[in-house]
Design a protein around this motif. Sequence first.
Motif, short mmCIF file in Angstrom:
data_model
loop_
_atom_site.label_atom_id
_atom_site.label_comp_id
_atom_site.label_asym_id
_atom_site.label_seq_id
_atom_site.Cartn_x
_atom_site.Cartn_y
_atom_site.Cartn_z
N TRP A 222 5.23 9.97 16.95
CA TRP A 222 6.06 8.97 16.85
C TRP A 222 5.56 8.10 15.28
N PHE A 223 6.43 8.35 14.41
CA PHE A 223 6.15 7.41 12.99
C PHE A 223 6.93 6.26 13.36
N CYS A 224 6.05 5.14 13.55
CA CYS A 224 7.01 3.79 13.63
C CYS A 224 6.92 2.96 12.26
N LYS B 174 -2.78 3.72 10.88
CA LYS B 174 -1.76 2.93 10.75
C LYS B 174 -2.12 2.12 9.49
N GLY B 175 -1.32 1.18 8.79
CA GLY B 175 -1.45 0.54 7.57
C GLY B 175 -0.30 -0.10 7.24
N THR B 176 -0.44 -1.15 5.99
CA THR B 176 0.64 -2.05 5.67
C THR B 176 1.54 -1.16 4.94
N LEU B 177 2.84 -1.67 4.34
CA LEU B 177 3.80 -0.93 3.78
C LEU B 177 4.16 -1.97 2.52
N ALA C 95 0.92 -1.23 0.03
CA ALA C 95 0.08 -0.08 0.06
C ALA C 95 0.89 1.29 -0.22
N ASP C 96 0.44 2.25 -0.76
CA ASP C 96 1.10 3.51 -0.66
C ASP C 96 1.12 4.23 0.68
N LEU C 97 2.19 4.82 1.23
CA LEU C 97 1.98 5.57 2.36
C LEU C 97 1.18 6.98 2.08
N PRO C 98 0.15 7.31 2.74
CA PRO C 98 -0.45 8.60 2.68
C PRO C 98 0.53 9.67 2.69
N LYS C 99 0.28 10.81 2.07
CA LYS C 99 1.32 12.12 2.29
C LYS C 99 1.12 12.57 3.63
N VAL C 100 -0.18 12.53 4.11
CA VAL C 100 -0.35 13.14 5.51
C VAL C 100 -1.43 11.83 6.37
N ALA C 101 -0.96 11.76 7.66
CA ALA C 101 -1.73 11.00 8.21
C ALA C 101 -2.10 11.65 9.67
N SER D 251 2.83 3.07 11.57
CA SER D 251 1.69 3.55 12.67
C SER D 251 2.28 4.82 13.06
N LEU D 252 1.07 5.79 13.56
CA LEU D 252 1.38 7.00 13.98
C LEU D 252 0.87 7.11 15.20
N THR D 253 1.58 7.66 16.27
CA THR D 253 0.95 7.81 17.88
C THR D 253 1.46 9.33 18.23
N GLN D 254 0.78 9.94 19.10
CA GLN D 254 1.09 11.10 19.49
C GLN D 254 2.28 11.08 20.64
N ALA D 255 3.43 11.68 20.48
CA ALA D 255 4.29 11.83 21.48
C ALA D 255 4.47 13.00 22.42
N SER D 256 4.00 14.09 21.93
CA SER D 256 4.05 15.48 22.63
C SER D 256 2.93 15.98 22.00
#
Length: 233
Positions: free
Chosen positions: A180-182, A144-147, A133-139, A170-175
């Motif tokens: 965090w882009f993992c 989250k998604g497959t790569l 799957a293509d990574l979105p420009k903005v998340a 995946s994308l989670t809040q860090a501050s």
Amino acid sequence: MKTLKMGLGLSLITMLSACVTITNNEVALGGEPIITQYPVETALLNIYTQPRTETLTEVNSTQNRTIDTKVTPKGIMEFEGKRVQGAEYATVTKVGGNVVSRSTSINYFTLNPARFYGYTDSSGAYSVATQTADLPKVARVGDKGTLITENVYSDSSKRNQISRYQQSWSLTQASPTTAWFCISTSQNLLSPVSDSSTVECYNIDAKGDILSSKATASIPTANGIETVTYTSR
């Protein structure tokens, strides 16, 4: 995609960063804005194409184990009959200041769209990847998604496959203003027994710039799963 498993031109990056406008924010207690959308494609491009040096140090290590990483863009190259970009990814693992292993690989990718095609490394390993799957420009935080799905061979003849991995993000809040882009790499899907898996996380800001990173390896042992974490300094 070559990662820490113990084992994308820069002009486009600048353009993407300038074009992304964060509009869907929240407000925390005290009125501080919380940024909830991040340019993850730019972040991925920054990870694999921006010249960068970094040292990861094992958390709670009594052996002073570190991993030095250096990323060097290589420009236009050819891989699997395709005209692609290349970036050299060199790592040096040390224990107590003494070098215990070295690895150099070249990741192959395109910029628009940002897609990964495989890597070659100093051991002779030859990876061919399929973008699932293509990574979105903005998340948005929580997305989250497959790569990719990645097949690794002992050499470029591709006669002997030694491993197969899947990667996701995946994308989670860090501050309030960072996330965090993992990138998660599965265990070897060809292994008949449990194998190690890794998660590499990059602390990013609203421009997609990399502020810091951490990596966690989950390693099966006789006593269960051992978790080893490294953080940048």
